[in-house]
Design an enzyme around this catalytic site. Structure first.
Site, PDB file in Angstrom:
ATOM      1  N   SER A   1     -15.983 -85.669  17.002  1.00  0.00           N
ATOM      2  CA  SER A   1     -15.205 -84.537  17.560  1.00  0.00           C
ATOM      3  C   SER A   1     -16.312 -83.619  17.678  1.00  0.00           C
ATOM      4  CB  SER A   1     -14.299 -83.904  16.452  1.00  0.00           C
ATOM      5  OG  SER A   1     -13.973 -82.327  16.735  1.00  0.00           O
TER       6      SER A   1
ATOM      7  N   TYR B   1     -13.132 -80.544   8.208  1.00  0.00           N
ATOM      8  CA  TYR B   1     -13.020 -81.770   9.265  1.00  0.00           C
ATOM      9  C   TYR B   1     -14.309 -81.934   9.854  1.00  0.00           C
ATOM     10  CZ  TYR B   1     -11.539 -83.490  13.772  1.00  0.00           C
ATOM     11  OH  TYR B   1     -11.277 -84.094  14.890  1.00  0.00           O
TER      12      TYR B   1
HETATM   13  N1  NAD Z   1      -6.315 -84.586  19.537  1.00  0.00           N
HETATM   14  C1  NAD Z   1      -7.757 -83.939  19.659  1.00  0.00           C
HETATM   15  O1  NAD Z   1      -7.520 -82.859  19.964  1.00  0.00           O
HETATM   16  C2  NAD Z   1      -8.929 -84.555  19.104  1.00  0.00           C
HETATM   17  C3  NAD Z   1     -10.020 -83.801  19.331  1.00  0.00           C
HETATM   18  C4  NAD Z   1     -11.230 -84.243  18.788  1.00  0.00           C
HETATM   19  C5  NAD Z   1     -11.263 -85.535  18.233  1.00  0.00           C
HETATM   20  N2  NAD Z   1     -10.106 -86.023  17.853  1.00  0.00           N
HETATM   21  C6  NAD Z   1     -10.157 -87.222  17.068  1.00  0.00           C
HETATM   22  O2  NAD Z   1      -9.605 -88.402  17.868  1.00  0.00           O
HETATM   23  C7  NAD Z   1      -9.195 -89.289  16.815  1.00  0.00           C
HETATM   24  C8  NAD Z   1      -7.245 -89.526  17.224  1.00  0.00           C
HETATM   25  O3  NAD Z   1      -6.773 -88.170  17.327  1.00  0.00           O
HETATM   26  P1  NAD Z   1      -5.358 -87.986  17.578  1.00  0.00           P
HETATM   27  O4  NAD Z   1      -5.303 -86.568  18.137  1.00  0.00           O
HETATM   28  O5  NAD Z   1      -4.980 -88.967  18.632  1.00  0.00           O
HETATM   29  O6  NAD Z   1      -4.683 -88.298  16.274  1.00  0.00           O
HETATM   30  P2  NAD Z   1      -3.210 -88.582  15.807  1.00  0.00           P
HETATM   31  O7  NAD Z   1      -3.241 -87.663  14.577  1.00  0.00           O
HETATM   32  O8  NAD Z   1      -2.362 -88.121  17.155  1.00  0.00           O
HETATM   33  O9  NAD Z   1      -3.145 -89.932  15.601  1.00  0.00           O
HETATM   34  C9  NAD Z   1      -3.729 -90.638  14.743  1.00  0.00           C
HETATM   35  C10 NAD Z   1      -3.139 -91.857  14.327  1.00  0.00           C
HETATM   36  O10 NAD Z   1      -3.776 -92.254  13.222  1.00  0.00           O
HETATM   37  C11 NAD Z   1      -2.983 -92.921  12.198  1.00  0.00           C
HETATM   38  N3  NAD Z   1      -3.692 -92.617  10.822  1.00  0.00           N
HETATM   39  C12 NAD Z   1      -3.958 -91.512  10.173  1.00  0.00           C
HETATM   40  N4  NAD Z   1      -4.493 -91.779   8.898  1.00  0.00           N
HETATM   41  C13 NAD Z   1      -4.672 -93.200   8.843  1.00  0.00           C
HETATM   42  C14 NAD Z   1      -5.254 -93.900   8.059  1.00  0.00           C
HETATM   43  N5  NAD Z   1      -5.874 -93.536   6.852  1.00  0.00           N
HETATM   44  N6  NAD Z   1      -5.422 -95.600   8.306  1.00  0.00           N
HETATM   45  C15 NAD Z   1      -4.798 -95.858   9.564  1.00  0.00           C
HETATM   46  N7  NAD Z   1      -4.229 -95.086  10.294  1.00  0.00           N
HETATM   47  C16 NAD Z   1      -4.230 -93.688  10.179  1.00  0.00           C
HETATM   48  C17 NAD Z   1      -1.819 -91.934  12.099  1.00  0.00           C
HETATM   49  O11 NAD Z   1      -0.633 -92.500  11.439  1.00  0.00           O
HETATM   50  C18 NAD Z   1      -1.843 -91.804  13.880  1.00  0.00           C
HETATM   51  O12 NAD Z   1      -0.902 -92.689  14.301  1.00  0.00           O
HETATM   52  C19 NAD Z   1      -9.156 -88.757  15.506  1.00  0.00           C
HETATM   53  O13 NAD Z   1     -10.398 -89.472  14.810  1.00  0.00           O
HETATM   54  C20 NAD Z   1      -9.504 -87.285  15.930  1.00  0.00           C
HETATM   55  O14 NAD Z   1     -10.270 -86.604  14.877  1.00  0.00           O
HETATM   56  C21 NAD Z   1      -9.078 -85.649  18.014  1.00  0.00           C
END
Ligand code: NAD
Length: 253
Positions: free
Chosen positions: A147, A161
């Protein structure tokens, strides 16, 4: 170019949002995809979507924070299906309990652990589970979804985070050097703000934040999936140890 035919990819946390987009794009490029999520029903739904679109996918539920579970789950999958060539460490955010921005001063120390568990140790656990096989076959692509919070300071309660994501970026960079002669690349994608609708969440204050994004919109899972497809491809073998900012052009210093 950028075909993934004949490759098998494991995408963690792929039951929704960014991970689901990555899994679907990789399947579209010909990879067999192991769809991991701690919530098995989410992974099942994504597998169904991939299969309905003509792709190949398997459900592989486990909790990436559980090191004792990750190894056996991956080895069992490799015996049943195929060796993992591509790992996308996507599971993250606030983990299974969701994300609540909290400034460091206001956070209970128990929270420190929680963010590190999924965003840093989860990356290590799953990487460890695939690494011996990749070394033995002398081919691997490891992509860590990080991120912008892992590379820059932000004032809205993402220090825990960001610390974990920064750790994951550093880990991935060192991993790249340790295995540069093993046919394995390791890179991170520092993701910017993604449309919360992709994760089934209501539009929130991100709508206002979107206005500050130079290209004028929030990101989508497909934006991130396309980068992952490239980094996972044979053609990207000279790219390793990098952190790519994929964020609609937001300055990061
Ligand atoms: N959404 C954003 O704006 C954003 C921005 C920067 C980085 N990210 C990164 O992108 C990635 C995905 O983000 P997102 O927003 O799609 O996430 P989200 O929360 O929508 O989905 C994450 C998925 O991971 C699963 N999960 C959570 N903990 C888990 C575990 N311990 N083992 C296996 N599965 C697990 C959850 O059940 C969920 O289905 C993450 O690493 C997040 O930090 C997201």
């Amino acid at each position: 170019m950028f075909e993934l035919e004949g490759r098998t990819a494991l995408v963690t946390g792929a039951g929704q949002g960014v991970g689901a987009g990555i899994a679907e794009l990789m399947a579209r490029q010909g990879a067999v995809v192991a769809v991991n999520d701690v919530v098995a029903e989410r992974a099942e739904a994504v597998v169904e979507r991939i299969r309905a679109a003509g792709g190949a996918a398997h459900v592989l539920p486990f909790d990436v924070t559980d090191r004792a579970a990750a190894g056996p789950a991956v080895r069992g999958f490799e015996r049943r299906a195929a060796p993992v060539d591509i790992l996308v460490n996507n599971a993250g955010n606030g983990g299974a309990e969701g994300f609540r921005p909290t400034r460091f001063r206001d956070a209970d120390p128990a929270e420190w652990q929680r963010f590190a568990e999924v965003n840093l140790f989860g990356v290590m656990n799953t990487t460890r589970a695939v690494l011996d096989g990749m070394c033995a076959r002398r081919y691997g692509r490891i992509i860590t979804i990080a991120s912008g919070a892992g590379v820059q300071g932000l004032g809205f309660g993402v220090s825990l985070y960001g610390a974990a994501k920064g750790g994951a970026i550093a880990f991935t960079r060192h991993l790249a050097m340790e295995h540069a002669r093993d046919g394995i690349t390791a890179n991170s994608v520092a993701v910017g703000l993604i449309d919360p609708a992709a994760s089934g969440r209501q539009a929130d204050k991100t709508a206002a934040m979107a206005k500050a994004i130079p290209v004028g919109r929030l990101g989508t899972p497909e934006d991130i999936g396309a980068v992952c497809v490239f980094l996972a491809s044979r053609e990207a073998e000279w790219i390793t140890g990098q952190t790519w900012q994929v964020n609609g052009g937001q300055p990061t210093t």
